[in-house]
Scaffold this motif. Sequence first.
Motif, PDB file in Angstrom:
ATOM      1  N   GLY A 152       0.797  -1.220   0.000  1.00 51.33           N
ATOM      2  CA  GLY A 152       0.000   0.000   0.000  1.00 51.33           C
ATOM      3  C   GLY A 152       0.822   1.259   0.000  1.00 51.33           C
ATOM      4  N   ARG A 153       0.524   2.143   0.973  1.00 52.01           N
ATOM      5  CA  ARG A 153       1.177   3.443   1.035  1.00 52.01           C
ATOM      6  C   ARG A 153       2.683   3.338   1.242  1.00 52.01           C
ATOM      7  NH1 ARG A 153      -2.975   7.061   4.786  1.00 52.01           N
ATOM      8  NH2 ARG A 153      -4.764   6.991   3.341  1.00 52.01           N
ATOM      9  N   ALA A 154       3.118   2.307   1.981  1.00 57.16           N
ATOM     10  CA  ALA A 154       4.556   2.143   2.219  1.00 57.16           C
ATOM     11  C   ALA A 154       5.287   1.864   0.913  1.00 57.16           C
ATOM     12  CB  ALA A 154       4.799   1.013   3.216  1.00 57.16           C
ATOM     13  N   SER A 155       4.736   0.975   0.093  1.00 54.59           N
ATOM     14  CA  SER A 155       5.349   0.663  -1.194  1.00 54.59           C
ATOM     15  C   SER A 155       5.370   1.890  -2.095  1.00 54.59           C
ATOM     16  CB  SER A 155       4.586  -0.473  -1.873  1.00 54.59           C
ATOM     17  OG  SER A 155       4.676  -1.660  -1.123  1.00 54.59           O
ATOM     18  N   GLU A 156       4.282   2.640  -2.074  1.00 51.04           N
ATOM     19  CA  GLU A 156       4.206   3.844  -2.904  1.00 51.04           C
ATOM     20  C   GLU A 156       5.228   4.872  -2.451  1.00 51.04           C
ATOM     21  OE1 GLU A 156       2.957   5.906  -6.148  1.00 51.04           O
ATOM     22  OE2 GLU A 156       2.320   3.895  -5.554  1.00 51.04           O
ATOM     23  N   ALA A 157       5.414   5.016  -1.138  1.00 54.72           N
ATOM     24  CA  ALA A 157       6.395   5.965  -0.618  1.00 54.72           C
ATOM     25  C   ALA A 157       7.808   5.571  -1.032  1.00 54.72           C
ATOM     26  CB  ALA A 157       6.290   6.037   0.908  1.00 54.72           C
ATOM     27  N   ALA A 158       8.104   4.267  -1.017  1.00 62.17           N
ATOM     28  CA  ALA A 158       9.423   3.802  -1.440  1.00 62.17           C
ATOM     29  C   ALA A 158       9.666   4.118  -2.910  1.00 62.17           C
ATOM     30  CB  ALA A 158       9.546   2.301  -1.191  1.00 62.17           C
ATOM     31  N   LEU A 159       8.644   3.927  -3.725  1.00 59.48           N
ATOM     32  CA  LEU A 159       8.767   4.236  -5.146  1.00 59.48           C
ATOM     33  C   LEU A 159       8.987   5.731  -5.363  1.00 59.48           C
ATOM     34  CD1 LEU A 159       6.004   1.883  -6.579  1.00 59.48           C
ATOM     35  CD2 LEU A 159       8.453   1.718  -7.045  1.00 59.48           C
ATOM     36  N   ARG A 160       8.284   6.559  -4.589  1.00 61.82           N
ATOM     37  CA  ARG A 160       8.456   8.007  -4.709  1.00 61.82           C
ATOM     38  C   ARG A 160       9.889   8.400  -4.343  1.00 61.82           C
ATOM     39  NH1 ARG A 160       5.736   9.317  -8.344  1.00 61.82           N
ATOM     40  NH2 ARG A 160       5.384   7.094  -8.547  1.00 61.82           N
ATOM     41  N   THR A 161      10.421   7.771  -3.304  1.00 58.86           N
ATOM     42  CA  THR A 161      11.793   8.056  -2.890  1.00 58.86           C
ATOM     43  C   THR A 161      12.770   7.659  -3.990  1.00 58.86           C
ATOM     44  OG1 THR A 161      11.240   7.700  -0.552  1.00 58.86           O
ATOM     45  CG2 THR A 161      13.569   7.592  -1.155  1.00 58.86           C
ATOM     46  N   GLY A 162      12.561   6.483  -4.558  1.00 59.42           N
ATOM     47  CA  GLY A 162      13.419   6.032  -5.652  1.00 59.42           C
ATOM     48  C   GLY A 162      13.358   6.969  -6.845  1.00 59.42           C
ATOM     49  N   LEU A 163      12.171   7.456  -7.142  1.00 59.69           N
ATOM     50  CA  LEU A 163      12.003   8.375  -8.264  1.00 59.69           C
ATOM     51  C   LEU A 163      12.761   9.678  -8.019  1.00 59.69           C
ATOM     52  CD1 LEU A 163      10.568   8.661 -10.991  1.00 59.69           C
ATOM     53  CD2 LEU A 163       8.626   9.682  -9.778  1.00 59.69           C
ATOM     54  N   GLN A 164      12.739  10.153  -6.785  1.00 60.15           N
ATOM     55  CA  GLN A 164      13.477  11.370  -6.445  1.00 60.15           C
ATOM     56  C   GLN A 164      14.979  11.178  -6.628  1.00 60.15           C
ATOM     57  OE1 GLN A 164      12.296  12.347  -2.452  1.00 60.15           O
ATOM     58  NE2 GLN A 164      10.184  12.804  -3.020  1.00 60.15           N
ATOM     59  N   VAL A 165      15.477   9.992  -6.266  1.00 59.48           N
ATOM     60  CA  VAL A 165      16.899   9.696  -6.445  1.00 59.48           C
ATOM     61  C   VAL A 165      17.265   9.765  -7.926  1.00 59.48           C
ATOM     62  CG1 VAL A 165      18.659   7.882  -6.258  1.00 59.48           C
ATOM     63  CG2 VAL A 165      17.080   8.296  -4.361  1.00 59.48           C
ATOM     64  N   LEU A 166      16.448   9.148  -8.767  1.00 54.45           N
ATOM     65  CA  LEU A 166      16.717   9.132 -10.209  1.00 54.45           C
ATOM     66  C   LEU A 166      16.598  10.523 -10.819  1.00 54.45           C
ATOM     67  CD1 LEU A 166      14.756   5.880 -11.091  1.00 54.45           C
ATOM     68  CD2 LEU A 166      17.241   6.156 -11.081  1.00 54.45           C
ATOM     69  N   GLN A 167      15.601  11.260 -10.403  1.00 55.38           N
ATOM     70  CA  GLN A 167      15.423  12.617 -10.925  1.00 55.38           C
ATOM     71  C   GLN A 167      16.554  13.533 -10.477  1.00 55.38           C
ATOM     72  OE1 GLN A 167      11.455  13.374  -9.431  1.00 55.38           O
ATOM     73  NE2 GLN A 167      10.487  12.739 -11.346  1.00 55.38           N
TER      74      GLN A 167
END
Length: 237
Positions: A97-112
């Motif tokens: 749920g929200r935890a998985s989505e938050a991890a993905l958002r964090t990963g996206l920030q790293v890549l960006q």
Amino acid sequence: MSDTYYRLFKHVLLGPPLKAIYKPWVEGAENVPETGGAILASNHLSFSDSVWLPLVISRKVVFLGKEEYFTGKGPKGFATRAFMEGVGTIPVHRGGGRASEAALRTGLQVLQGGELLGIYPEGTRSPDGRLYRGKSGAARLAIESGAPVIPVAMIDTHIAQPIGQKVPSRHPIGARIGAPISLAEFQGRQSDRAALREATDRIMQAIRELSGQEYVDRDAAIVKRELAKQAREEAGE
């Protein structure tokens, strides 16, 4: 964690002695882009994979790690937290749920931010040295960010440091890095389960070709639970 702390840990405190003792090797380091965001999608054989991979390439690698590594108490908790920060790990809450989505958002920030993001698509260490079905997070991040996926095979790290062993043995270990995988054809389909599965399977096939591992089309975490249950039953618990 500051880049200064990371460089100190990698180039002064940790890297030189580990390289001198274990002499890790790397093939295909030229496949890692010199600049810009990219995903290093690796098999996961040992706890120390997140140490060896950053040591054998020149760029900083950011990993997402379970937050429990950063919340321990006492000397052991402090040492674990310092180690994780030193090797470039960002804490994330694990779960659905929200935890998985938050991890993905964090990963996206790293890549960006133009950094290298290290991901283990299997989601956990292999329980037996085989390669297990990948989870779709790496593919989703690649599709959403446009970043290339660099397949990586860690070699024999599970022999040097099996699950439960604290200090690696002096067994030859290394990393084999493949050519970047473009998932441009899946652009805009990061919510399409069929597209994510196809893209993920493509990533896992590339890792398999590099590692030579036997592939198992099952979730590694489920297999781990089954093996733990079997061990308890055999012990008469």
